[in-house]
Design an enzyme around this catalytic site. Structure first.
Site, mmCIF file in Angstrom:
data_model
loop_
_atom_site.group_PDB
_atom_site.id
_atom_site.type_symbol
_atom_site.label_atom_id
_atom_site.label_comp_id
_atom_site.label_asym_id
_atom_site.label_seq_id
_atom_site.Cartn_x
_atom_site.Cartn_y
_atom_site.Cartn_z
ATOM 1 C CG ASP A 264 0.802 -2.402 -1.830
ATOM 2 O OD1 ASP A 264 1.507 -2.283 -0.815
ATOM 3 O OD2 ASP A 264 1.287 -2.453 -2.975
ATOM 4 C CG HIS A 287 1.485 -5.716 0.934
ATOM 5 N ND1 HIS A 287 2.066 -5.382 -0.274
ATOM 6 C CD2 HIS A 287 0.774 -6.850 0.700
ATOM 7 C CE1 HIS A 287 1.715 -6.271 -1.197
ATOM 8 N NE2 HIS A 287 0.931 -7.168 -0.636
#
Ligand SMILES: *[C@@H]1O[C@H](CO)[C@@H](O)[C@H](O)[C@H]1NC(C)=O
Ligand SMILES: *[C@@H]1O[C@H](CO)[C@@H](O)[C@H](O)[C@H]1NC(C)=O
Ligand SMILES: *[C@@H]1O[C@H](CO)[C@@H](O)[C@H](O)[C@H]1NC(C)=O
Ligand SMILES: *[C@@H]1O[C@H](CO)[C@@H](O)[C@H](O)[C@H]1NC(C)=O
Ligand SMILES: *[C@@H]1O[C@H](CO)[C@@H](O)[C@H](O)[C@H]1NC(C)=O
Ligand SMILES: *[C@@H]1O[C@H](CO)[C@@H](O)[C@H](O)[C@H]1NC(C)=O
Ligand SMILES: *[C@@H]1O[C@H](CO)[C@@H](O)[C@H](O)[C@H]1NC(C)=O
Ligand SMILES: *[C@@H]1O[C@H](CO)[C@@H](O)[C@H](O)[C@H]1NC(C)=O
Length: 453
Positions: A264, A287
């Site tokens: 993430d 991310h």
């Protein structure tokens, strides 16, 4: 511009190094008078590393932490017995000016670690590993209002150093597999720094967090230097929400010279993150380095301001530089545990500078429809949160094939929401070798030196 950056680099170096290098009794030599070479059960304590921001600084100061004057050793019990009570007892004895020395190979933690410290070193040489009793931790973890987060351990107070080359291990596999069938399972953040002023965390490995690795909550004057993060899954289920760092209600924070392998955000600036510097990171599988999400809760005003992101290598990520803002009204995608939207605030003075990309879906991603899957509806009720004075500069490398030839998406909820957003020296190649394109909506394209389609 490049010359200006070089000059500021040189100035930054001049500003940071003399104190660290030329003081006659440097912090580490002072410190070594006390605790270097204390041996216990065949392990020797080491010096506190000297940590300071480089090459850039936040412009705000970081104080020296006074030397420690005693050492509290903790003996691991072994056989999976809970070592938390002994660590809590050491923390009680050494919480004013001492060193908590965790030198054994493995400490098992089966109950929450709540450390309130003042002038304390924590030296971890071995591994601190949390048990994976999901039901126990659901009841006993620390709970925070923000995004319903919870944590295995919490460190508060003033003047804390953590170092030693050891590992903090969240033992995540059971949570990964449980989350695959029940997305409401309460998964702890590995470590939360809460209400802490002045802390230097270095030379430490963070492994297998069930959730975010590090939450920096209501802190100021904290540096993370030379840490490593990695996790993974041994089943077919992938880890989720394993952000590297989340900063919240925090000021003057530096994250530098570290390696992150996660699933993430590599770093995420949550509401009220100010004067944050992120430099010289190697992020894989993430991310991106992200502002937000913001505007989730209408009862708060969300500020992310004076953030500088410099010299980052981003590999195998969905985005490199990202800003995510919830839409103008509450929405909740069916598979998400929590919805949000309609909140207010501002993103102001945020720069991404010198970012190398390899295999990235989007180099730049700005959305004001976070959490709203119906984009028609999102345009009817746009976000009100303002995004201003943002610079993306010097981003080079390759995109993934996911959106080829599209390499970025800058979509603002309304033309009045996004002001002074610049993109300069951006060179991203899609794998097809077609000309790269960006989606640009409600943006001042005169300021964007990128091919807006
Ligand atoms: C927080 O998460 C737990 C576990 O999923 C859930 O039981 C609880 O209702 C949630 N609380 C809020 C305020 O969302
Ligand atoms: C970084 O930390 C590791 C221990 O985790 C240590 O061995 C290494 O020397 C440190 N590197 C630097 C440049 O300080
Ligand atoms: C950029 O980061 C890399 C490590 O990722 C480091 O080796 C290099 O010295 C850094 N460059 C600058 C200008 O700080
Ligand atoms: C980097 O991330 C990719 C994709 O998540 C993963 O396959 C790879 O093993 C990671 N590499 C390292 C060195 O962690
Ligand atoms: C952020 O700071 C502002 C100004 O101090 C305050 O009004 C707001 O409530 C804070 N937001 C959060 C999420 O704490
Ligand atoms: C913008 O943020 C940088 C730090 O990233 C800071 O040095 C600078 O002073 C800020 N600019 C303004 C106008 O506040
Ligand atoms: C990125 O992902 C690819 C494919 O999963 C992998 O081969 C490569 O090693 C990864 N890069 C890094 C730096 O880990
Ligand atoms: C999306 O929003 C539009 C405009 O409000 C609405 O007409 C439409 O029914 C919505 N679509 C879905 C699938 O809810």
């Amino acid at each position: 511009m490049v010359a200006g950056r070089l000059l500021s680099l040189v100035l930054a170096i001049l500003a940071t190094t003399p104190e660290a290098l030329s003081s006659p009794l440097s912090e580490s030599s002072l410190h070594s008078l006390e605790t270097r070479g204390r041996t216990h059960n065949g392990h020797e304590t080491t010096d506190r590393p000297v940590v300071f921001p480089w090459p850039l600084t936040t412009g705000k100061s970081f104080k020296k932490i006074p030397r420690t004057t005693k050492t509290c050793f903790v003996d691991a019990k072994g056989n999976g017995q809970d070592d938390a009570p002994a660590i809590m007892a050491a923390a009680k004895e050494c919480k004013n000016g001492g060193k908590i020395a965790l030198l054994d190979d493995l400490y098992t933690i089966a109950s929450p670690l709540d450390l309130k410290l003042n002038n304390v070193d924590i030296e971890i040489q071995g591994t601190i590993k949390f048990t994976d009793d999901i039901g126990y931790w659901e009841k006993n973890s620390f709970k925070y209002e923000f995004q319903n987060s919870s944590s295995f351990m919490q460190i508060s107070g003033k003047n804390v150093n953590i170092f030693g080359g050891g590992t903090i291990d969240g033992n995540s596999q059971k949570w990964i597999d449980e989350h695959a069938v029940n997305n409401l399972v309460w998964r702890p953040v590995l470590i939360t720094f809460y209400d802490l002023d002045t802390a230097y965390i270095s030379h430490t490995n963070f492994r297998y967090s069930p959730n975010w690795y590090i939450l920096v909550h209501t802190c100021k004057n904290v540096i993370f230097d030379n840490v490593s993060m990695a996790g993974g899954s041994s089943s077919a289920n992938a880890p989720a929400n394993t952000d590297g760092w989340d900063t919240y209600r925090s000021d003057n924070i530096v994250i530098q010279h570290s390696k992150i392998d996660n699933h993430d955000d590599c770093v995420s600036f949550k509401p009220n993150s100010t004067n944050v510097l992120v430099q010289s990171l190697d992020c894989n599988g993430s991310h991106g380095i992200s502002v937000g999400s913001l505007g989730q809760y209408p009862k708060y005003f969300d500020i992310v301001e004076n953030v500088y992101i410099f010299n980052i290598t981003m590999t195998n990520a969905t985005s490199a530089g990202r800003i995510k803002v919830w839409s103008g009204e509450y929405a909740k995608p069916p598979s998400w545990a929590e919805g949000g939207g309609g909140g207010h605030g501002r993103v102001n003075n945020v720069t991404w500078d010198a970012i190398r990309l390899k295999n990235i879906d989007y180099a730049i991603e700005i959305t004001q429809c976070y959490g709203q899957t119906n984009l028609t509806r999102c345009s009817e009720v746009p976000a009100t949160l303002k995004i201003e004075n943002v610079l993306f500069r010097g981003m080079y490398g390759t995109a993934s094939k996911k959106y080829d030839p599209k390499v970025g998406s800058l979509v603002c909820g309304g033309p009045e929401n996004c002001n002074n957003i610049y993109a300069r020296d951006i060179n991203i190649q899609p794998p097809s070798a077609k000309s790269p394109v960006f989606t640009c909506t409600n943006m001042d394209q005169a300021l964007l030196d990128i091919p807006c389609a």
